[in-house]
Design an enzyme around this catalytic site. Structure first.
Site, PDB file in Angstrom:
ATOM      1  CD  GLU A  51       2.930   6.729  -6.613  1.00 26.08           C
ATOM      2  OE1 GLU A  51       1.931   7.192  -6.040  1.00 26.08           O
ATOM      3  OE2 GLU A  51       2.954   5.606  -7.149  1.00 26.08           O
ATOM      4  CE  LYS A  52       3.082   5.799  -0.240  1.00 28.80           C
ATOM      5  NZ  LYS A  52       2.620   4.670   0.598  1.00 28.80           N
ATOM      6  CG  HIS A  53       8.346  11.932  -1.242  1.00 31.28           C
ATOM      7  ND1 HIS A  53       9.330  11.145  -0.688  1.00 31.28           N
ATOM      8  CD2 HIS A  53       8.982  12.977  -1.829  1.00 31.28           C
ATOM      9  CE1 HIS A  53      10.508  11.696  -0.918  1.00 31.28           C
ATOM     10  NE2 HIS A  53      10.322  12.809  -1.624  1.00 31.28           N
TER      11      HIS A  53
ATOM     12  CB  THR B 263       9.262   5.193  -8.613  1.00 35.21           C
ATOM     13  OG1 THR B 263       9.562   3.905  -9.135  1.00 35.21           O
ATOM     14  CG2 THR B 263       9.730   6.257  -9.591  1.00 35.21           C
ATOM     15  N   GLY B 264       8.288   6.835  -6.265  1.00 35.00           N
ATOM     16  CA  GLY B 264       7.831   8.071  -5.637  1.00 35.00           C
ATOM     17  C   GLY B 264       8.024   9.287  -6.513  1.00 35.00           C
TER      18      GLY B 264
ATOM     19  CD1 TRP C  37      14.411   3.022 -11.814  1.00 38.21           C
ATOM     20  CD2 TRP C  37      13.889   4.092  -9.934  1.00 38.21           C
ATOM     21  NE1 TRP C  37      15.498   3.774 -11.460  1.00 38.21           N
ATOM     22  CE2 TRP C  37      15.212   4.450 -10.302  1.00 38.21           C
ATOM     23  CE3 TRP C  37      13.354   4.664  -8.782  1.00 38.21           C
ATOM     24  CZ2 TRP C  37      15.993   5.333  -9.565  1.00 38.21           C
ATOM     25  CZ3 TRP C  37      14.123   5.549  -8.039  1.00 38.21           C
ATOM     26  CH2 TRP C  37      15.424   5.879  -8.429  1.00 38.21           C
TER      27      TRP C  37
ATOM     28  NE  ARG D 278       6.506   7.208 -11.958  1.00 36.51           N
ATOM     29  CZ  ARG D 278       7.083   8.008 -11.077  1.00 36.51           C
ATOM     30  NH1 ARG D 278       8.114   8.773 -11.446  1.00 36.51           N
ATOM     31  NH2 ARG D 278       6.669   8.043  -9.813  1.00 36.51           N
TER      32      ARG D 278
ATOM     33  CG  HIS E  28       3.149   5.794 -14.622  1.00 33.54           C
ATOM     34  ND1 HIS E  28       4.003   4.711 -14.683  1.00 33.54           N
ATOM     35  CD2 HIS E  28       3.063   6.120 -13.314  1.00 33.54           C
ATOM     36  CE1 HIS E  28       4.414   4.397 -13.463  1.00 33.54           C
ATOM     37  NE2 HIS E  28       3.854   5.237 -12.613  1.00 33.54           N
ATOM     38  N   GLY E  29       2.321   4.082 -17.900  1.00 39.50           N
ATOM     39  CA  GLY E  29       2.867   2.804 -18.349  1.00 39.50           C
ATOM     40  C   GLY E  29       4.083   2.389 -17.537  1.00 39.50           C
TER      41      GLY E  29
ATOM     42  CG  HIS F 118       2.169   9.030 -10.539  1.00 36.48           C
ATOM     43  ND1 HIS F 118       3.341   8.673 -11.173  1.00 36.48           N
ATOM     44  CD2 HIS F 118       1.960  10.337 -10.855  1.00 36.48           C
ATOM     45  CE1 HIS F 118       3.817   9.714 -11.833  1.00 36.48           C
ATOM     46  NE2 HIS F 118       2.997  10.737 -11.658  1.00 36.48           N
TER      47      HIS F 118
ATOM     48  NE  ARG G 263       3.972  -2.089  -3.442  1.00 35.27           N
ATOM     49  CZ  ARG G 263       3.234  -3.086  -3.920  1.00 35.27           C
ATOM     50  NH1 ARG G 263       2.840  -4.045  -3.111  1.00 35.27           N
ATOM     51  NH2 ARG G 263       2.897  -3.124  -5.190  1.00 35.27           N
TER      52      ARG G 263
ATOM     53  CE  LYS H 109       7.706  -1.103  -5.573  1.00 33.83           C
ATOM     54  NZ  LYS H 109       6.571  -1.127  -6.527  1.00 33.83           N
TER      55      LYS H 109
END
Length: 246
Positions: free
Chosen positions: A87-89, A21-22, A14, A60, A9-10, A182, A114, A98
């Site tokens: 996305e990964k949680h 984000t997750g 966040w 997103r 995604h663009g 993601h 990460r 971060k």
């Protein structure tokens, strides 16, 4: 020749503020919308014509796909959404900066959370966890399927049934398939396609909204893969992703 097109995604709100984000459902920035539209133009100008699309439940990714299809004048394409492409949680790290997490826990620990293959962060807690478990998008999930944290291995394990049963099976009917998702869910697909080791996958950085093309033979064996970007542009964007927790 079969073609699998992967697009992260663009830029999201966040991403802009360098927050984990997750599964949090944040929107694209104006830059992210522009990046997504540009990804569609790149595909169109190179002659790509996907016939079916897959994306996650997170806006997103959904909005990035919409922009790509708009740029290609292919808004009519069938789209299948799945939570398995989310996305990964990131557990308790979600909504945290971060760099601040590096200051608190150290670079080695944050990089493990990460980018490590089997090192999930601490679980999401409190109100945020309750809201996720009550989210109507995930009402279909069994309790054990609704994660409160994940390592990359967990993300890949929940992705693979959808990858094999939906994305790859789409090639029974179509020659070009587009997946917009993601960084980590796409890294899982790349790891599988290229047989990347658990250790080496930590070094793969996917920039936002740069199409990643995989050419497959009729047996779906990988023949060639490349990004639709100049080498210097790609290297710069990948380094920016790598630097997010430095």
């Amino acid at each position: 020749m079969k073609k699998l097109i992967l697009v992260r995604h663009g830029q999201s709100e966040w991403n802009k503020w360098n927050l984990f984000t997750g599964w949090t459902d944040v929107d694209l920035t104006s830059k992210g919308l522009s990046e997504a539209f540009d990804a569609g133009l790149r595909l169109k100008n190179e002659g790509y014509k996907p016939q079916i699309c897959f994306t996650s439940y997170l806006k997103r990714a959904v909005k990035t796909l919409n922009q790509i299809l708009d740029a290609m004048n292919m808004d009519y394409l069938p789209v299948e959404k799945s939570w398995r492409l989310n996305e990964k949680h990131y557990g308790v790290l979600q909504a945290k900066n971060k760099k601040e997490m590096v200051e608190k826990f150290g670079i080695e620990k944050v990089q493990q959370w990460r980018r490590g293959y089997n090192c999930p962060p601490p679980e999401l807690e409190g109100k945020s966890a309750e809201e996720q478990l009550k989210d109507p998008r995930y009402a279909e999930l069994l309790p054990e399927e609704n994660p409160l944290t994940e390592g990359l291995k967990d993300c890949i394990d929940r992705l693979m049934p959808f990858y094999y049963e939906h994305i790859l099976k789409a090639f029974d009917k179509y020659d070009e398939v587009l997946v917009v998702a993601h960084g980590n869910s796409l890294r899982g697909i790349v790891k599988t396609l290229k047989n990347i080791t658990d250790e080496e996958i930590s070094g793969l950085n996917l920039p936002t909204a740069i199409p990643y093309i995989f050419e497959l033979d009729n047996g779906l064996k990988l023949q060639r893969d490349f990004f639709l970007a100049e080498a210097s542009e790609l290297a710069k964007l990948q380094q920016e992703v790598a630097n997010q927790s430095k």
